[in-house]
Design a protein around this motif. Structure first.
Motif, PDB file in Angstrom:
ATOM      1  N   GLY A   1      -0.690   6.136  -2.945  1.00 55.29           N
ATOM      2  CA  GLY A   1      -0.076   6.125  -1.631  1.00 55.29           C
ATOM      3  C   GLY A   1       0.041   4.743  -1.034  1.00 55.29           C
ATOM      4  N   ILE A   2      -0.892   3.876  -1.331  1.00 53.94           N
ATOM      5  CA  ILE A   2      -0.899   2.552  -0.726  1.00 53.94           C
ATOM      6  C   ILE A   2       0.120   1.626  -1.372  1.00 53.94           C
ATOM      7  CG2 ILE A   2      -2.296   0.467  -0.422  1.00 53.94           C
ATOM      8  CD1 ILE A   2      -4.680   2.274   0.072  1.00 53.94           C
ATOM      9  N   LEU A   3       0.315   1.717  -2.658  1.00 54.95           N
ATOM     10  CA  LEU A   3       1.196   0.771  -3.343  1.00 54.95           C
ATOM     11  C   LEU A   3       2.406   1.418  -4.003  1.00 54.95           C
ATOM     12  CD1 LEU A   3       1.608  -2.191  -4.096  1.00 54.95           C
ATOM     13  CD2 LEU A   3       0.229  -1.791  -6.121  1.00 54.95           C
ATOM     14  N   LEU A   4       2.205   2.473  -4.750  1.00 59.78           N
ATOM     15  CA  LEU A   4       3.305   3.029  -5.543  1.00 59.78           C
ATOM     16  C   LEU A   4       4.393   3.654  -4.674  1.00 59.78           C
ATOM     17  CD1 LEU A   4       4.480   3.350  -8.297  1.00 59.78           C
ATOM     18  CD2 LEU A   4       3.132   5.420  -8.608  1.00 59.78           C
ATOM     19  N   ILE A   5       4.031   4.331  -3.611  1.00 60.49           N
ATOM     20  CA  ILE A   5       5.059   4.916  -2.747  1.00 60.49           C
ATOM     21  C   ILE A   5       5.925   3.820  -2.108  1.00 60.49           C
ATOM     22  CG2 ILE A   5       5.434   6.181  -0.583  1.00 60.49           C
ATOM     23  CD1 ILE A   5       3.407   8.225  -1.617  1.00 60.49           C
ATOM     24  N   PRO A   6       5.334   2.753  -1.549  1.00 56.30           N
ATOM     25  CA  PRO A   6       6.199   1.679  -1.043  1.00 56.30           C
ATOM     26  C   PRO A   6       7.067   1.033  -2.138  1.00 56.30           C
ATOM     27  CG  PRO A   6       4.034   1.490  -0.067  1.00 56.30           C
ATOM     28  CD  PRO A   6       3.940   2.548  -1.138  1.00 56.30           C
ATOM     29  N   VAL A   7       6.551   0.895  -3.358  1.00 58.75           N
ATOM     30  CA  VAL A   7       7.365   0.353  -4.458  1.00 58.75           C
ATOM     31  C   VAL A   7       8.568   1.259  -4.698  1.00 58.75           C
ATOM     32  CG1 VAL A   7       7.430   0.010  -6.975  1.00 58.75           C
ATOM     33  CG2 VAL A   7       5.569  -0.967  -5.629  1.00 58.75           C
ATOM     34  N   MET A   8       8.329   2.555  -4.742  1.00 63.68           N
ATOM     35  CA  MET A   8       9.447   3.478  -4.988  1.00 63.68           C
ATOM     36  C   MET A   8      10.460   3.443  -3.844  1.00 63.68           C
ATOM     37  SD  MET A   8       7.844   6.774  -6.977  1.00 63.68           S
ATOM     38  CE  MET A   8       6.312   6.976  -6.093  1.00 63.68           C
ATOM     39  N   ILE A   9       9.994   3.284  -2.609  1.00 60.76           N
ATOM     40  CA  ILE A   9      10.909   3.261  -1.462  1.00 60.76           C
ATOM     41  C   ILE A   9      11.652   1.931  -1.376  1.00 60.76           C
ATOM     42  CG2 ILE A   9      11.022   3.260   1.070  1.00 60.76           C
ATOM     43  CD1 ILE A   9       8.653   5.283   0.989  1.00 60.76           C
ATOM     44  N   TYR A  10      10.924   0.814  -1.361  1.00 59.84           N
ATOM     45  CA  TYR A  10      11.526  -0.490  -1.079  1.00 59.84           C
ATOM     46  C   TYR A  10      12.146  -1.168  -2.296  1.00 59.84           C
ATOM     47  CZ  TYR A  10       9.108   0.177   3.300  1.00 59.84           C
ATOM     48  OH  TYR A  10       8.678   0.697   4.491  1.00 59.84           O
ATOM     49  N   ILE A  11      11.658  -0.900  -3.485  1.00 53.40           N
ATOM     50  CA  ILE A  11      12.211  -1.553  -4.683  1.00 53.40           C
ATOM     51  C   ILE A  11      13.147  -0.619  -5.438  1.00 53.40           C
ATOM     52  CG2 ILE A  11      11.653  -2.592  -6.918  1.00 53.40           C
ATOM     53  CD1 ILE A  11       9.083  -3.676  -5.638  1.00 53.40           C
ATOM     54  N   LEU A  12      12.759   0.637  -5.575  1.00 52.70           N
ATOM     55  CA  LEU A  12      13.563   1.571  -6.356  1.00 52.70           C
ATOM     56  C   LEU A  12      14.558   2.357  -5.504  1.00 52.70           C
ATOM     57  CD1 LEU A  12      10.749   2.839  -8.735  1.00 52.70           C
ATOM     58  CD2 LEU A  12      12.563   1.194  -9.255  1.00 52.70           C
ATOM     59  N   GLY A  13      14.432   2.276  -4.182  1.00 51.13           N
ATOM     60  CA  GLY A  13      15.391   2.921  -3.299  1.00 51.13           C
ATOM     61  C   GLY A  13      15.212   4.426  -3.145  1.00 51.13           C
ATOM     62  N   PHE A  14      14.026   4.950  -3.466  1.00 49.29           N
ATOM     63  CA  PHE A  14      13.771   6.376  -3.296  1.00 49.29           C
ATOM     64  C   PHE A  14      13.640   6.705  -1.814  1.00 49.29           C
ATOM     65  CE2 PHE A  14      13.475   6.273  -7.606  1.00 49.29           C
ATOM     66  CZ  PHE A  14      12.464   6.959  -8.260  1.00 49.29           C
ATOM     67  N   SER A  15      13.964   7.931  -1.444  1.00 51.82           N
ATOM     68  CA  SER A  15      13.654   8.404  -0.098  1.00 51.82           C
ATOM     69  C   SER A  15      12.149   8.638  -0.021  1.00 51.82           C
ATOM     70  CB  SER A  15      14.387   9.719   0.180  1.00 51.82           C
ATOM     71  OG  SER A  15      13.828  10.770  -0.600  1.00 51.82           O
ATOM     72  N   GLN A  16      11.637   8.766   1.214  1.00 50.19           N
ATOM     73  CA  GLN A  16      10.209   9.045   1.382  1.00 50.19           C
ATOM     74  C   GLN A  16       9.818  10.323   0.649  1.00 50.19           C
ATOM     75  OE1 GLN A  16       7.652   7.282   3.120  1.00 50.19           O
ATOM     76  NE2 GLN A  16       6.369   8.749   2.062  1.00 50.19           N
ATOM     77  N   LYS A  17      10.622  11.373   0.782  1.00 50.92           N
ATOM     78  CA  LYS A  17      10.303  12.639   0.117  1.00 50.92           C
ATOM     79  C   LYS A  17      10.357  12.507  -1.397  1.00 50.92           C
ATOM     80  CE  LYS A  17      11.553  15.858   3.754  1.00 50.92           C
ATOM     81  NZ  LYS A  17      12.408  16.982   4.135  1.00 50.92           N
ATOM     82  N   MET A  18      11.362  11.790  -1.917  1.00 54.78           N
ATOM     83  CA  MET A  18      11.461  11.601  -3.370  1.00 54.78           C
ATOM     84  C   MET A  18      10.266  10.788  -3.878  1.00 54.78           C
ATOM     85  SD  MET A  18      13.135  12.306  -6.160  1.00 54.78           S
ATOM     86  CE  MET A  18      14.755  12.859  -5.649  1.00 54.78           C
ATOM     87  N   ALA A  19       9.879   9.745  -3.126  1.00 56.55           N
ATOM     88  CA  ALA A  19       8.727   8.934  -3.526  1.00 56.55           C
ATOM     89  C   ALA A  19       7.447   9.765  -3.511  1.00 56.55           C
ATOM     90  CB  ALA A  19       8.591   7.726  -2.601  1.00 56.55           C
TER      91      ALA A  19
ATOM     92  N   ALA B   1      -3.589  -4.629   3.877  1.00 55.32           N
ATOM     93  CA  ALA B   1      -3.053  -5.318   5.055  1.00 55.32           C
ATOM     94  C   ALA B   1      -1.572  -5.652   4.879  1.00 55.32           C
ATOM     95  CB  ALA B   1      -3.850  -6.593   5.328  1.00 55.32           C
ATOM     96  N   VAL B   2      -1.200  -6.181   3.726  1.00 54.57           N
ATOM     97  CA  VAL B   2       0.199  -6.547   3.484  1.00 54.57           C
ATOM     98  C   VAL B   2       1.096  -5.318   3.538  1.00 54.57           C
ATOM     99  CG1 VAL B   2       1.807  -7.439   1.744  1.00 54.57           C
ATOM    100  CG2 VAL B   2      -0.323  -8.658   2.199  1.00 54.57           C
ATOM    101  N   VAL B   3       0.691  -4.258   2.866  1.00 59.40           N
ATOM    102  CA  VAL B   3       1.494  -3.037   2.868  1.00 59.40           C
ATOM    103  C   VAL B   3       1.546  -2.438   4.266  1.00 59.40           C
ATOM    104  CG1 VAL B   3       1.642  -0.672   1.981  1.00 59.40           C
ATOM    105  CG2 VAL B   3       1.152  -2.563   0.422  1.00 59.40           C
ATOM    106  N   SER B   4       0.436  -2.463   4.986  1.00 61.66           N
ATOM    107  CA  SER B   4       0.405  -1.923   6.347  1.00 61.66           C
ATOM    108  C   SER B   4       1.366  -2.673   7.261  1.00 61.66           C
ATOM    109  CB  SER B   4      -1.013  -2.003   6.927  1.00 61.66           C
ATOM    110  OG  SER B   4      -1.879  -1.177   6.196  1.00 61.66           O
ATOM    111  N   VAL B   5       1.362  -3.997   7.210  1.00 59.84           N
ATOM    112  CA  VAL B   5       2.275  -4.788   8.040  1.00 59.84           C
ATOM    113  C   VAL B   5       3.717  -4.457   7.690  1.00 59.84           C
ATOM    114  CG1 VAL B   5       3.105  -7.142   8.483  1.00 59.84           C
ATOM    115  CG2 VAL B   5       0.646  -6.654   8.524  1.00 59.84           C
ATOM    116  N   LYS B   6       4.021  -4.380   6.409  1.00 58.39           N
ATOM    117  CA  LYS B   6       5.386  -4.056   5.967  1.00 58.39           C
ATOM    118  C   LYS B   6       5.809  -2.698   6.519  1.00 58.39           C
ATOM    119  CE  LYS B   6       9.131  -3.706   3.417  1.00 58.39           C
ATOM    120  NZ  LYS B   6      10.385  -4.156   3.957  1.00 58.39           N
TER     121      LYS B   6
END
Length: 119
Positions: A25-43, A109-114
């Motif tokens: 949840g902390i890293l992989l979901i943001p990677v899927m959303i911000y880098i791979l372009g997945f929706s929140q639900k898809m991620a 912290a980095v992911v939280s700020v993002k």
């Protein structure tokens, strides 16, 4: 779909999971959303499919039934996660506990700020 990005994401997350117990949840979901372009639900659905055996069989099934799981992506990420978990677990024995704790804090912290200010 970029298979290299999926496997690298799995490797990085597996390594971090093996070292400091985080990644999904902390890293992989943001990677899927911000880098791979997945929706929140898809991620979320794909993450649950990655973590399927130990955590989310029932929840992943519901997300899949609603069309929110990318099975191909989940399989490639899981491959990287498996290998990365071994690398991270082995690597953690060569890193001090305080360094691992600081790494966890920095990543969080980095992911939280993002997520708080740039989403």
């Amino acid at each position: 779909m970029n298979v290299v990005i999926l496997v690298v994401a799995g490797l990085v997350c597996g390594t971090l999971a093996g070292m400091i117990g985080i990644a999904g949840g902390i890293l992989l979901i943001p990677v899927m959303i911000y880098i791979l372009g997945f929706s929140q639900k898809m991620a979320t659905g794909t993450m649950l499919a990655v973590m399927l055996p130990p955590i989310g069989l029932g929840a992943a099934y519901v997300y899949w039934r609603n069309g929110n799981v990318n099975l191909k992506a989940a399989l490639f990420i899981a491959l990287g996660f498996f290998i990365g978990g071994i690398i991270g677990a082995n690597g953690s024995s060569h890193v001090s506990t305080s360094s691992l704790t600081r790494l966890l804090g920095l990543i969080t912290a980095v992911v939280s700020v993002k997520m708080l200010f740039f989403s």
